[in-house]
Every structure is written in structure tokens, then in C-alpha cells.
Design an enzyme around this catalytic site. Structure first.
Site, PDB file in Angstrom:
ATOM      1  N   LEU A   1      28.457   3.419  18.931  1.00 55.20           N
ATOM      2  CA  LEU A   1      27.056   3.455  19.344  1.00 55.20           C
ATOM      3  C   LEU A   1      26.992   3.346  20.862  1.00 55.20           C
ATOM      4  O   LEU A   1      26.229   4.047  21.529  1.00 55.20           O
ATOM      5  CB  LEU A   1      26.290   2.309  18.682  1.00 55.20           C
ATOM      6  CG  LEU A   1      26.290   2.319  17.143  1.00 55.20           C
ATOM      7  CD1 LEU A   1      25.500   1.131  16.604  1.00 55.20           C
ATOM      8  CD2 LEU A   1      25.700   3.615  16.611  1.00 55.20           C
TER       9      LEU A   1
ATOM     10  N   HIS B   1      36.037   7.337   7.811  1.00 56.91           N
ATOM     11  CA  HIS B   1      34.817   6.812   8.409  1.00 56.91           C
ATOM     12  C   HIS B   1      34.454   7.436   9.752  1.00 56.91           C
ATOM     13  O   HIS B   1      33.288   7.687  10.044  1.00 56.91           O
ATOM     14  CB  HIS B   1      35.010   5.308   8.590  1.00 56.91           C
ATOM     15  CG  HIS B   1      33.897   4.617   9.304  1.00 56.91           C
ATOM     16  ND1 HIS B   1      32.615   4.609   8.821  1.00 56.91           N
ATOM     17  CD2 HIS B   1      33.863   3.914  10.459  1.00 56.91           C
ATOM     18  CE1 HIS B   1      31.849   3.910   9.647  1.00 56.91           C
ATOM     19  NE2 HIS B   1      32.565   3.500  10.649  1.00 56.91           N
TER      20      HIS B   1
ATOM     21  N   ARG C   1      39.280   3.341  17.088  1.00 56.82           N
ATOM     22  CA  ARG C   1      38.060   2.843  17.720  1.00 56.82           C
ATOM     23  C   ARG C   1      37.770   1.425  17.247  1.00 56.82           C
ATOM     24  O   ARG C   1      37.886   1.128  16.074  1.00 56.82           O
ATOM     25  CB  ARG C   1      36.878   3.744  17.378  1.00 56.82           C
ATOM     26  CG  ARG C   1      35.566   3.193  17.876  1.00 56.82           C
ATOM     27  CD  ARG C   1      34.416   4.125  17.628  1.00 56.82           C
ATOM     28  NE  ARG C   1      34.032   4.244  16.238  1.00 56.82           N
ATOM     29  CZ  ARG C   1      33.295   3.346  15.585  1.00 56.82           C
ATOM     30  NH1 ARG C   1      32.890   2.253  16.185  1.00 56.82           N
ATOM     31  NH2 ARG C   1      32.979   3.540  14.324  1.00 56.82           N
TER      32      ARG C   1
ATOM     33  N   LEU D   1      22.429   9.514  18.523  1.00 50.93           N
ATOM     34  CA  LEU D   1      22.291   8.703  19.733  1.00 50.93           C
ATOM     35  C   LEU D   1      22.644   9.518  20.960  1.00 50.93           C
ATOM     36  O   LEU D   1      21.944   9.486  21.972  1.00 50.93           O
ATOM     37  CB  LEU D   1      23.196   7.481  19.649  1.00 50.93           C
ATOM     38  CG  LEU D   1      22.761   6.437  18.621  1.00 50.93           C
ATOM     39  CD1 LEU D   1      23.720   5.267  18.637  1.00 50.93           C
ATOM     40  CD2 LEU D   1      21.349   5.949  18.923  1.00 50.93           C
ATOM     41  N   ALA D   2      23.735  10.256  20.892  1.00 54.51           N
ATOM     42  CA  ALA D   2      24.161  11.022  22.056  1.00 54.51           C
ATOM     43  C   ALA D   2      23.183  12.161  22.334  1.00 54.51           C
ATOM     44  O   ALA D   2      22.756  12.360  23.476  1.00 54.51           O
ATOM     45  CB  ALA D   2      25.563  11.573  21.826  1.00 54.51           C
ATOM     46  N   GLY D   3      22.790  12.893  21.301  1.00 57.65           N
ATOM     47  CA  GLY D   3      21.936  14.064  21.485  1.00 57.65           C
ATOM     48  C   GLY D   3      20.507  13.693  21.849  1.00 57.65           C
ATOM     49  O   GLY D   3      19.943  14.226  22.816  1.00 57.65           O
TER      50      GLY D   3
ATOM     51  N   GLY E   1      22.217  18.594  18.423  1.00 54.98           N
ATOM     52  CA  GLY E   1      22.400  17.249  17.890  1.00 54.98           C
ATOM     53  C   GLY E   1      21.303  16.327  18.390  1.00 54.98           C
ATOM     54  O   GLY E   1      20.838  16.445  19.521  1.00 54.98           O
TER      55      GLY E   1
ATOM     56  N   HIS F   1      38.109   3.188   7.467  1.00 54.00           N
ATOM     57  CA  HIS F   1      37.432   1.895   7.610  1.00 54.00           C
ATOM     58  C   HIS F   1      37.807   0.982   6.451  1.00 54.00           C
ATOM     59  O   HIS F   1      37.742   1.382   5.300  1.00 54.00           O
ATOM     60  CB  HIS F   1      35.915   2.122   7.639  1.00 54.00           C
ATOM     61  CG  HIS F   1      35.163   0.946   8.149  1.00 54.00           C
ATOM     62  ND1 HIS F   1      35.112  -0.238   7.486  1.00 54.00           N
ATOM     63  CD2 HIS F   1      34.426   0.777   9.279  1.00 54.00           C
ATOM     64  CE1 HIS F   1      34.373  -1.090   8.193  1.00 54.00           C
ATOM     65  NE2 HIS F   1      33.955  -0.507   9.275  1.00 54.00           N
TER      66      HIS F   1
ATOM     67  N   ARG G   1      40.474  -2.275  12.613  1.00 50.01           N
ATOM     68  CA  ARG G   1      40.305  -1.492  11.384  1.00 50.01           C
ATOM     69  C   ARG G   1      41.574  -0.875  10.849  1.00 50.01           C
ATOM     70  O   ARG G   1      41.843  -0.941   9.654  1.00 50.01           O
ATOM     71  CB  ARG G   1      39.319  -0.366  11.663  1.00 50.01           C
ATOM     72  CG  ARG G   1      37.974  -0.925  11.931  1.00 50.01           C
ATOM     73  CD  ARG G   1      36.994   0.122  12.271  1.00 50.01           C
ATOM     74  NE  ARG G   1      35.723  -0.559  12.407  1.00 50.01           N
ATOM     75  CZ  ARG G   1      34.603   0.020  12.789  1.00 50.01           C
ATOM     76  NH1 ARG G   1      34.602   1.294  13.089  1.00 50.01           N
ATOM     77  NH2 ARG G   1      33.501  -0.670  12.875  1.00 50.01           N
TER      78      ARG G   1
HETATM   79  C1  LIG Z   1      28.096   4.126   7.752  1.00 48.75           C
HETATM   80  C2  LIG Z   1      28.446   4.062   9.203  1.00 48.75           C
HETATM   81  C3  LIG Z   1      28.271   2.889   9.916  1.00 48.75           C
HETATM   82  C4  LIG Z   1      28.577   2.827  11.270  1.00 48.75           C
HETATM   83  N1  LIG Z   1      28.388   1.653  11.946  1.00 48.75           N
HETATM   84  C5  LIG Z   1      28.645   1.599  13.273  1.00 48.75           C
HETATM   85  C6  LIG Z   1      28.407   0.403  14.014  1.00 48.75           C
HETATM   86  O1  LIG Z   1      27.972  -0.604  13.479  1.00 48.75           O
HETATM   87  N2  LIG Z   1      28.657   0.407  15.330  1.00 48.75           N
HETATM   88  C7  LIG Z   1      29.135   1.511  15.978  1.00 48.75           C
HETATM   89  O2  LIG Z   1      29.318   1.450  17.178  1.00 48.75           O
HETATM   90  N3  LIG Z   1      29.349   2.664  15.299  1.00 48.75           N
HETATM   91  C8  LIG Z   1      29.132   2.730  13.965  1.00 48.75           C
HETATM   92  N4  LIG Z   1      29.363   3.901  13.284  1.00 48.75           N
HETATM   93  C9  LIG Z   1      29.750   5.103  14.010  1.00 48.75           C
HETATM   94  C10 LIG Z   1      28.539   5.717  14.698  1.00 48.75           C
HETATM   95  O3  LIG Z   1      27.408   5.583  13.886  1.00 48.75           O
HETATM   96  C11 LIG Z   1      28.715   7.191  15.016  1.00 48.75           C
HETATM   97  O4  LIG Z   1      29.950   7.421  15.590  1.00 48.75           O
HETATM   98  C12 LIG Z   1      27.658   7.648  16.000  1.00 48.75           C
HETATM   99  O5  LIG Z   1      26.392   7.279  15.556  1.00 48.75           O
HETATM  100  C13 LIG Z   1      27.712   9.135  16.224  1.00 48.75           C
HETATM  101  O6  LIG Z   1      26.618   9.511  17.016  1.00 48.75           O
HETATM  102  P1  LIG Z   1      26.480  10.982  17.574  1.00 48.75           P
HETATM  103  O7  LIG Z   1      25.229  10.985  18.359  1.00 48.75           O
HETATM  104  O8  LIG Z   1      27.734  11.368  18.255  1.00 48.75           O
HETATM  105  O9  LIG Z   1      26.365  11.919  16.297  1.00 48.75           O
HETATM  106  P2  LIG Z   1      25.422  11.881  14.995  1.00 48.75           P
HETATM  107  O10 LIG Z   1      24.531  10.724  14.947  1.00 48.75           O
HETATM  108  O11 LIG Z   1      26.338  12.130  13.851  1.00 48.75           O
HETATM  109  O12 LIG Z   1      24.478  13.122  15.181  1.00 48.75           O
HETATM  110  C14 LIG Z   1      24.897  14.428  15.004  1.00 48.75           C
HETATM  111  C15 LIG Z   1      23.733  15.334  15.247  1.00 48.75           C
HETATM  112  O13 LIG Z   1      24.193  16.663  15.327  1.00 48.75           O
HETATM  113  C16 LIG Z   1      23.435  17.501  14.484  1.00 48.75           C
HETATM  114  N5  LIG Z   1      24.322  18.579  14.064  1.00 48.75           N
HETATM  115  C17 LIG Z   1      25.577  18.491  13.563  1.00 48.75           C
HETATM  116  N6  LIG Z   1      26.072  19.714  13.357  1.00 48.75           N
HETATM  117  C18 LIG Z   1      25.128  20.601  13.715  1.00 48.75           C
HETATM  118  C19 LIG Z   1      25.055  22.018  13.737  1.00 48.75           C
HETATM  119  N7  LIG Z   1      26.080  22.786  13.376  1.00 48.75           N
HETATM  120  N8  LIG Z   1      23.895  22.585  14.156  1.00 48.75           N
HETATM  121  C20 LIG Z   1      22.833  21.815  14.554  1.00 48.75           C
HETATM  122  N9  LIG Z   1      22.878  20.481  14.574  1.00 48.75           N
HETATM  123  C21 LIG Z   1      24.001  19.878  14.163  1.00 48.75           C
HETATM  124  C22 LIG Z   1      22.928  16.623  13.388  1.00 48.75           C
HETATM  125  O14 LIG Z   1      21.770  17.190  12.864  1.00 48.75           O
HETATM  126  C23 LIG Z   1      22.663  15.335  14.153  1.00 48.75           C
HETATM  127  O15 LIG Z   1      21.395  15.391  14.744  1.00 48.75           O
HETATM  128  C24 LIG Z   1      29.076   3.964  11.919  1.00 48.75           C
HETATM  129  C25 LIG Z   1      29.259   5.136  11.205  1.00 48.75           C
HETATM  130  C26 LIG Z   1      28.983   5.183   9.853  1.00 48.75           C
HETATM  131  C27 LIG Z   1      29.292   6.417   9.085  1.00 48.75           C
END
Ligand SMILES: Cc1cc2nc3c(=O)[nH]c(=O)nc-3n(C[C@H](O)[C@H](O)[C@H](O)COP(=O)(O)OP(=O)(O)OC[C@H]3O[C@@H](n4cnc5c(N)ncnc54)[C@H](O)[C@@H]3O)c2cc1C
Ligand code: FES
Lengths: 260, 637
Positions: B441, B401, B435, B43-45, B40, B266, B330
Site C-alpha cells: 500500500l 498473494h 515483500r 492506489l497507484a492509479g 488502473g 502468503h 511471509r
Molecule cells: C487480500 C489482500 C490483502 C492485502 N493486504 C495488504 C496490506 O494489508 N498491506 C499492504 O501493504 N498490501 C496489502 N496487499 C497488497 C496490496 O493490496 C496490493 O499490492 C496493492 O493494493 C496493489 O495496488 P495497485 O494500485 O498496484 O493495483 P490494484 O489495486 O490491483 O489496481 C489495478 C487496477 O488496474 C486495473 N486494470 C488491471 N488490468 C487492466 C486492464 N487490462 N485494462 C484496464 N484496467 C486494468 C484494475 O481495474 C484496477 O483499477 C494485499 C493484497 C491482497 C490480495
């Protein structure tokens, strides 16, 4: 509505490609362009044919994954709109539409409408960052940033890295992409210490990747879904020239500093 | 299943400090001998990969997109919370902690949530240092706004593209490490299996999405930062590629799955228009700062909005929840929208929509001010609907969402498989049953930048760095399992496309496990999903072959996992006989239709253990103990 599509089909990077004609029947004007392709693909799979490969993910115009040259224009007829945000109401019943991948030496075709844009990542890795190791940051309000500068930095930072600028440029130059990053970081106090090195290394990497040079056609700005202006390229050039002129001097000074 | 949270004892304020002091450290010279796998690049990855590499670990990072910059985090709009109290409006670490615990309906772990609130401050600093162009005021200082579920202004933002800007910051930090050679990046690679040897994680199996090659990558720890599973509903605000495959495969290898039924619907998304719709678009919650939500007062009123006089409109959130009004959390706002639409007062062609009206705000602040704050969102709305929201109120409706549930992790973010860590939306840790806006984020970056760098040391300090042999039976078995499954999917040659199955699953989930759930509906879903799954394995049609870029095959694999996860979600929803947060069981509500929690019976995390194919999974519990807050009925009235 019913459309006739001429779609570029290419099995992989090694095989030659060609246009294939498809009928897209019963398309609703409220569908997005990619939903129209989804429908066509579903029908192809049902017939046992290979669906058309295209890159996409967010479908909201922000991830930069999608990108099709539609009737000769990167991302199609609607200004400031990515392919995924284009809707079929921009077309008319009976239209014939041509779909091609981005074409550029630095973006080789992987399959059908999908190209390899990893050159962009390598340009960022060469210098498109601020070296601020995690944990080392001062208070976010310690350095005020003029609102106009923050806003301008933001305008440049909205680049989604889709590569339409390269696809549209007759020289397949990546100048708009690189300039956007140089402007973004160059407008902020945090970006100053590495500003000169950044310009040199990003431009060097852009050249090494095989992108062409900018001869001011302006096609890039016209297709950019985020409306990044060509004026940023002037900023990049200014930084690059300044950095090239002062390079020797700065290295010498750094040498003296370590010697001292 | 060992569900020891490892949350430190002692004063809430001191727990994280104390824990960091007690964590074992890996000697700096030894760090480079360890390889950490990060799946991943959101942001986390990306944040985690960059910070681990800066510490000196060797990192291998994977994503399925063509570039790490395209992870789904890029799409987040509204903002990111931090307890800075720059507004002088009474915010504090404790208030952010309290709001998050209460917002999650008291179903999250106190120690984790407090740590998140503490770290929130450093996140903003770090992002600014990395060049994130947050919104600023004329004096040059950072601007804030408030977002659903909070009465203080603690949200930092970059117009309506906060996720993009934060992710680009993390991506650039990651690319810097790639340039330095400390991170090896594998884009267009999908993880399909975890390799577990002698009870601990030793690597992963991935498929190269361009060539179809099935490869193994070994490491001393495996971090999953693969995002949420809201796409199980097919139509959701998530990116098309979002999937549960990584966490689901880890679950089947022994990682407990916590609270799978806690999903977030949402309230402000563009309503569904047609059968072939592929996704739903979110209109950021921040819009509720200035937009007022309403429907006509009488059912069946089909007049255009501007012809409905003020006194015939029902600003139902302001009416029902006077103190939070349009900023109600929400889950509450979504259910209220569903309720008024079920009463026949919904707007738009299908009657499943409510107005989000900016007329008052435009009059008060001027169109320019609104354009500055939300310009890109208004443009996006116009592109999709062909309507101008500066003139006509937006139409919105709830959509799937975010998922609060995820793999169970302890205070060190480690799952029940030793050596498998889970970061960001993929874990269950901080948001309980609901949440709050702008907190995902925050959690993603907290996990990536500030928790995993320390927490991983606690595990690595106890294991010797060494790669297992390539021909280890477990490695070969994992590869064989992946290859067999790919060829099975390709070999069925039935009638229905992967997307057709996904769409049908989504309908079942939305109908029976969506905004409101009940026993008989969930039992129906538990009949329908296995039947659909059986059909999938008999009647799926995937064209092409494995040794090529094959998007239908990618989708098929993801849908296969959703067909199993969906069932677990329904099972979890059925077992949780209470209403809390996003989980609303119709049997458990007050006379006014508000959620009725059952703290005596369900103040715990439900953790599911996979047993065997088609065998009922086991439900375990991690009790939740609240030492610093009083369990109150959540009221936003
Ligand atoms: C439209 C929208 C708006 C949002 N707005 C907000 C906001 O304003 N404020 C807020 O706090 N949160 C918001 N959120 C929620 C927030 O964006 C997400 O919860 C957060 O960004 C998730 O981050 P993450 O790093 O956990 O995962 P992600 O950003 O989803 O990253 C997942 C990563 O894992 C990789 N991956 C997945 N499966 C596999 C696999 N099997 N093999 C290899 N790679 C894989 C993908 O390629 C990607 O790089 C929003 C969400 C959405 C959908
Ligand atoms: S699919 Fe993300 S920008 Fe088009």
C-alpha cells in the site's frame, strides 16, 4: 445438493428480459453462491449456451461489485453478507431460488444480473470528498481526532457502494449511501470546511440521477452488508437543512469577504 | 536493452532531493497540453491520476470494473507502513529502508527503497487530510501496530480494512478531479494493447466491456498501474479480475519484464476446500500479532485442537525463529507451514492447514479487545468456514498473494519503452525477492501521489505534445491485432472453458513454481505449459460474440496471457540458481533448510526481453550495487 434456479436473463439494456429456469445439480454446501453460479456457467458454456452475466471481483465482501436479489432480498437470506460471501449451506437441497438484478430507475440493467451503478460515482464526484491536493497535508497528528468520532467516521466509511440499499428501498432511494459518505466526512475535522456544500451538492446529484426520496422504510439498513444504520440519514438531513437555511447567508458573507 | 537505472549518485539521504532538483519541469501553462493515460484505478492509479490532474495535465483513466472504487487495492486488510516513530521504539527512515532491503533478501535497488521509506511519512499525512479514518487512540492520536518482518510498530491501520479506506481516499480525490473535468474516467474498459510509434508510447487500444467496441486512446505518456499477476496461479487471494494483460502486452511491445519468478505466497489464508473453489481468502497477517501458530507435535494426530494438551503442540515459528516468532516474514512462515504439513502434521480435512490460535490473546486482552482489532476478519472467517474463531483456532494455509516481479522500471518509473511508466504492484521496483507486510500500500501510494507527478515531467519536458494521426499505420495495426485476436478466441469453438484452462495452468504453477522449486520440476512445467497453451488455441470454447458484454471472452483473453507469462516465470525460476526471498530452489538450501543466496552469481535483477512468438526470450541483467548496507544472510532466528 440440487437446486432449481429462476434466473433473470436480459441480453442488453434495449431488450426485454425474462426468467429462465436452470437446474443446479451436485452443489456442495461449502461452495459460495457465486461458485455455484460459476459451476452452472461452466456447464452452460460446455453446452454452447450463453453463461449468466453477473458482476463480481474480490469475492470477499469488500469491493462492492457483486449483488443479486435472491428470493426477493438484496444479497439474499443471510444478514450482513454480500452475495459473494453467501454460502450454499444457507439453502436446502431441493430449494427453488429466484435471481434478479438490482431494480431501480437510476440503475439500468446492462445484461442479466448486471446493472449500471455509475450514478453512485457521479454523486461522489459532486461532493463526496475533502479537497486536499496532494502534497498539501500537515502532520497526521497535528489535529487530534476523538476516538469516538474516528470510530463513527469509520463505521460510516465501511460502505462498499454495492447499491443493495437502493435495490431494497421501495422508493429506490440512495439516501443510505449518500448519508454514509456525509457522516464519514462530517465526523472528521478534515471534512468540516466543505461540510455544508457537500450536503447540498451530493443531495442535488442524488435527485438528478433519479433516485427516490427516503420515507423511512428502513429496508436499506436491513440488507446493508456492512450494517450501516439508518440513523445516518438523520445526520444527512440535518446537514442538508442547515446548509439550505444558511446558504444565502454564507454566500453573502463570502461576497463581503472578497469585497473587503 | 538499455537498463540504466538512472538512480542518482551521491549520498543515499540526498538522492531524491538532488534528483527532484535536476528533473526538468514542464511549464505550468503547458501542462494542460499534455494528455497522460493512466491504466488502473487502484492506489497507484487513482492516486497518480488525481495528482497528475491536480498538476494540470489532462488525464484519461481506465479500469475494468464498473467503478474505479472497486480496484483490488480495496481488499487490503492489515495496514500501511510509515517511518514515523510515533511509538518512540527506535524506528527511522533508515530502519524502514533497511528492513525493506533485508526483507527483500537484497534483491532490490537501494535508491528506490530509500526513497520509498522517505516518502512513507508524507503518505500518512496525505491520507489523513483526505479523510481516511485511521485507527486512533483515546488521546486522539494515530494508533500503530506491528506486522510481519518488523520489530517496531510502524503500521497504520483502519481496523482490518486499511486498503478500503486508503482506496476510498484516493478514489474521492480522483472523483473530485472527474467532477472538475480534468480526468476522464473510462470504467468497464480493458486495455489490450500499447501503441508504440517511432519507439515511444503514444496510446492504448481498449475494449469497451459493455459494447465490445475496440477503441484507441492517444496520449503523450502511458502509465500502467494495473496491479500484480498472482492470479496466474488461478487460486489466489487476488480479485477474480486481476490479470497480467496490460503488462504482458506492453512486454511484447518491448518492455523488459523483471524477476517474474519473484512471487509471494502468503502464510495466512483459509485452506482450499473443494475442486470448484474460485479464490482463496486472506486472513490478514496482522492476526499474527495476537494469534499463535501451531500444529500437533506428532504426525497423524487427528484430535480436535482443544483436546491436544499444551506440551503436545508445536508452536513451530516460536521454536524455529525465537526472536521474530509468529511475526517471521511471509516467505519464511509459508515454507515452515509447508514443511510441517509435508511431515504429516497438518490439520483439517486434507491435512494442509495449521492452527492460528487466539486463545492466549483472548485470555490476556479479553474478547472485546480482539473484536475491536479484528472483528471483521473473524466474521469473514466464520462466514466462509462456519466455525467460530473466538472458540476454535482458525485453520490457515499459504496461498499465492502478491508478485514482486513486474515490468522493469528505472528510478523515474519508466519502463524500457520510452513513455510507458509503471506504478504500484505492476512494476518490480521496491520489494526485491520478498515483500514485507504493509509495504505494498505504501509503495502504491508513494508511486501515485509522490513519485509519478515529478518523474513524468522528466519525460514530458522532452517531447512535444501532439496526437498521432488516427490513420497512422501503427495505430491501425494495433487495432487490427486486437480485433483479430478477439475473433480468433471466439472462433475456436472447442470443448473446454477458459476457466478450465486457467485451473489447469494454476495447478502446474503451484506444483512446480510455487513455494519450493527445483530444476526437474521447472523443466517439467516448461514442457507442460506450452502443450497446454497449444491445446488452448485449438480447444477453447467461448460462447457469444464480441459486440456484447461477454465475460467468458474477457476471461479467455486474460488466460491466454497467463499461459505465456507462466512459462516466463518458470524460465526465470530455472535460471536463478539460488534461493532468495520467495524464490526457494530446493537445490540451494542450508542444512537447516534455510535459503542459500548466491551473491556472487545472482546479485542482479533479471530482465527478460520478448523476441518473437515461440522463440526463447533473452535474459539481461541489471547489477545491484549496495553502497549503504552490507549483504548479510537474512536471519530471523
Ligand atoms: C487480500 C489482500 C490483502 C492485502 N493486504 C495488504 C496490506 O494489508 N498491506 C499492504 O501493504 N498490501 C496489502 N496487499 C497488497 C496490496 O493490496 C496490493 O499490492 C496493492 O493494493 C496493489 O495496488 P495497485 O494500485 O498496484 O493495483 P490494484 O489495486 O490491483 O489496481 C489495478 C487496477 O488496474 C486495473 N486494470 C488491471 N488490468 C487492466 C486492464 N487490462 N485494462 C484496464 N484496467 C486494468 C484494475 O481495474 C484496477 O483499477 C494485499 C493484497 C491482497 C490480495
Ligand atoms: S465480489 Fe467484491 S463484494 Fe462481492
Amino acid at each position: 445438493m440440487n437446486l432449481t434456479l429462476q434466473v433473470w436473463r436480459q441480453k442488453n439494456a434495449q431488450s426485454p428480459g425474462r426468467f429462465v429456469t436452470y437446474q443446479a445439480a451436485d452443489i456442495s454446501p461449502d461452495m459460495s453462491f457465486l461458485e455455484m453460479l460459476d459451476v452452472l456457467n461452466e456447464r452452460l458454456i460446455q453446452k454452447g449456451e450463453d453463461p449468466i452475466a453477473f458482476d463480481h471481483d474480490c469475492r470477499e465482501g469488500i469491493c462492492g461489485a457483486c449483488g443479486v436479489v435472491i428470493d426477493g432480498t438484496a444479497h439474499g437470506p443471510r444478514r450482513r453478507t454480500t452475495t459473494c460471501q453467501l454460502h450454499m449451506r444457507s439453502f436446502r437441497d431441493g430449494d427453488e431460488v429466484t435471481l434478479e438484478p438490482w431494480r431501480a430507475r437510476a440503475f439500468p440493467v446492462i445484461k442479466d444480473l448486471i446493472v449500471d451503478r455509475s450514478a453512485f460515482d457521479r454523486i461522489i464526484a459532486a461532493g463526496g470528498f475533502v479537497s486536499a491536493p496532494i502534497g498539501s497535508a500537515p502532520d497526521g497528528n497535528a489535529i487530534p481526532v476523538r476516538k469516538e468520532n474516528a470510530d463513527l467516521a469509520f463505521d460510516a466509511a465501511t460502505c462498499i457502494g454495492c447499491g443493495a440499499c437502493v435495490a431494497a428501498c421501495p422508493n429506490a432511494s440512495a439516501s443510505l449511501f449518500v448519508a454514509a459518505k456525509i457522516t464519514h466526512l462530517g465526523m472528521l475535522p478534515q471534512g468540516q470546511p466543505e461540510r455544508m456544500e457537500r450536503a447540498l451538492s451530493m443531495v442535488a446529484q442524488m435527485d438528478a440521477e433519479g433516485f427516490g426520496s427516503c420515507t423511512n422504510h428502513g429496508e436499506c439498513e436491513a440488507v446493508c452488508p456492512k450494517g450501516i444504520p439508518v440513523a445516518f440519514i438523520a445526520r444527512m438531513n440535518a446537514d442538508f437543512i442547515k446548509a439550505s437555511l444558511t446558504k444565502g447567508r454564507r454566500v453573502a458573507q463570502a461576497g463581503e469577504a472578497t469585497a473587503g | 536493452m538499455n537498463l540504466d537505472s538512472r538512480a542518482p549518485s551521491g549520498l543515499l539521504e540526498k538522492k531524491w532531493d538532488k534528483h527532484r532538483f535536476e528533473l526538468k519541469l514542464v511549464n505550468p501553462a503547458n501542462k494542460r497540453k499534455y494528455t497522460v493515460i493512466m491504466v488502473g484505478s487502484g492506489l497507484a492509479g487513482a492516486g497518480g491520476a488525481a495528482s497528475l490532474a491536480e498538476l494540470g495535465y489532462q488525464v484519461k483513466c481506465f479500469c475494468y470494473q464498473d467503478s474505479p472504487r472497486r480496484a483490488h487495492s480495496i481488499a487490503a486488510q492489515g495496514g500501511i507502513n510509515a517511518a514515523k516513530n510515533y511509538r518512540n521504539d527506535g524506528d527511522s527512515v533508515f530502519r524502514l529502508f533497511y528492513d525493506t532491503i533485508k526483507g527483500g533478501d537484497f534483491r532490490a535497488r537501494e535508491a528506490n527503497v530509500y526513497r520509498l521509506a522517505q516518502i512513507s511519512v508524507n503518505i500518512i499525512y496525505q491520507c489523513v487530510a483526505l479523510g481516511v479514518p485511521f485507527a486512533r487512540e483515546y488521546g486522539g492520536l494515530l494508533d500503530n501496530r506491528s506486522i510481519g518482518g518488523a520489530q517496531v510498530s510502524r503500521t497504520f491501520y483502519a481496523r482490518g480494512q486499511t486498503g478500503q479506506q486508503l482506496l476510498l481516499g484516493a478514489y474521492q480525490a480522483l472523483e473530485r478531479q472527474i467532477g472538475l473535468g480534468t480526468v476522464q474516467m473510462f470504467s468497464r474498459h480493458e486495455m489490450l494493447e500499447v501503441i508504440v510509434i517511432d519507439g515511444r508510447a503514444r496510446g492504448i487500444v481498449v475494449r469497451d466491456l459493455v459494447t465490445g467496441d475496440v477503441e484507441t486512446h492517444v496520449g503523450d505518456a502511458v502509465c500502467l498501474a494495473t496491479g500484480g499477476y498472482a492470479s496466474v496461479f488461478h487460486l489466489s487471494t487476488n480479485a477474480k479480475g486481476c490479470n497480467a494483460t496490460a503488462v504482458w502486452r506492453a512486454h511484447k511491445k518491448g518492455a523488459g519484464f523483471a524477476n517474474p519468478c519473484f512471487t509471494q505466497i502468503h502464510p495466512t489464508c483459509i485452506p482450499v476446500t473443494g475442486e470448484n473453489q474460485s479464490k482463496l481468502t486472506l486472513m490478514s497477517e496482522s492476526l499474527r500479532n495476537d494469534g499463535r501458530v501451531w500444529v500437533p507435535g506428532t504426525p497423524g494426530d487427528r484430535r480436535p485442537p482443544n483436546e491436544i494438551p499444551e506440551d503436545e503442540r508445536d508452536y513451530y515459528l516460536e521454536r524455529m525463529y525465537p526472536s521474530f516468532g509468529n511475526l517471521a516474514p511471509r516467505d519464511i512462515a509459508s515454507r515452515a507451514a509447508k514443511r510441517v504439513c509435508d511431515e504429516g502434521r497438518g490439520v483439517g480435512p486434507a491435512g494442509y492447514g495449521v492452527y492460528l490460535d487466539f486463545a492466549d490473546a483472548i485470555e490476556r486482552l479479553g474478547e472485546q479487545a480482539i473484536r475491536e482489532k479484528y472483528g471483521n476478519l473473524f466474521e469473514m472467517y466464520e462466514r466462509i468456514t462456519d466455525e467460530n474463531p473466538y472458540r476454535v483456532p482458525m485453520r490457515i494455509y499459504p496461498a499465492s498473494h502478491y508478485t514482486m516481479g513486474g515490468l522493469w522500471v528505472d528510478y523515474n518509473l519508466m519502463s524500457t519503452i520510452p513513455g510507458v511508466f509503471v506504478l504500484g504492484e505492476a512494476n518490480f521496483s521496491d520489494h526485491g525477492a520478498n515483500r514485507l507486510g504493509a509495504s505494498a500500500l505504501m509503495q502504491g501510494l508513494a508511486d501515485g501521489y509522490f513519485v509519478i507527478p515529478y518523474a513524468i515531467g522528466s519525460y514530458l519536458a522532452g517531447v512535444k505534445p501532439a496526437a498521432p494521426a488516427d490513420d497512422h499505420p501503427e495505430m491501425r495495426a494495433a487495432v487490427t491485432a486486437v480485433r483479430d485476436r478477439l475473433s480468433t478466441l471466439l472462433g475456436i469453438k472447442g470443448q473446454r472453458t477458459p476457466t478450465a484452462f486457467h485451473r489447469e495452468l494454476g495447478r502446474i504453477m503451484w506444483e512446480y513454481c510455487g513455494m519450493a522449486r527445483n530444476r526437474s520440476g521447472l523443466e517439467t512445467a516448461l514442457q507442460k505449459i506450452p502443450a497446454l497453451r497449444e491445446e488452448f488455441w485449438q480447444n477453447l470454447n467461448v460462447t457469444g460474440e464480441n459486440a456484447e458484454l461477454n465475460q467468458a471472452l474477457e476471461v479467455a483473453g486474460r488466460v491466454a496471457d497467463f499461459l505465456e507469462l507462466g512459462e516466463l516465470m518458470c524460465r526465470d525460476a530455472l535460471a536463478r540458481e539460488e534461493s532468495c526471498g520467495g524464490h526457494f530452489r530446493e537445490e540451494y538450501q542450508t542444512e537447516e533448510g534455510e535459503a542459500r543466496r548466491d551473491d556472487a552469481g545472482f546479485c542482479h535483477v533479471a530482465v527478460w526481453e520478448y523476441t518473437a512468438p515461440d522463440r526463447t526470450p533473452l535474459r539481461h541483467q541489471e547489477p545491484l550495487v549496495f553502497e549503504n548496507v552490507q549483504l548479510a544472510t537474512r536471519s530471523y532466528k
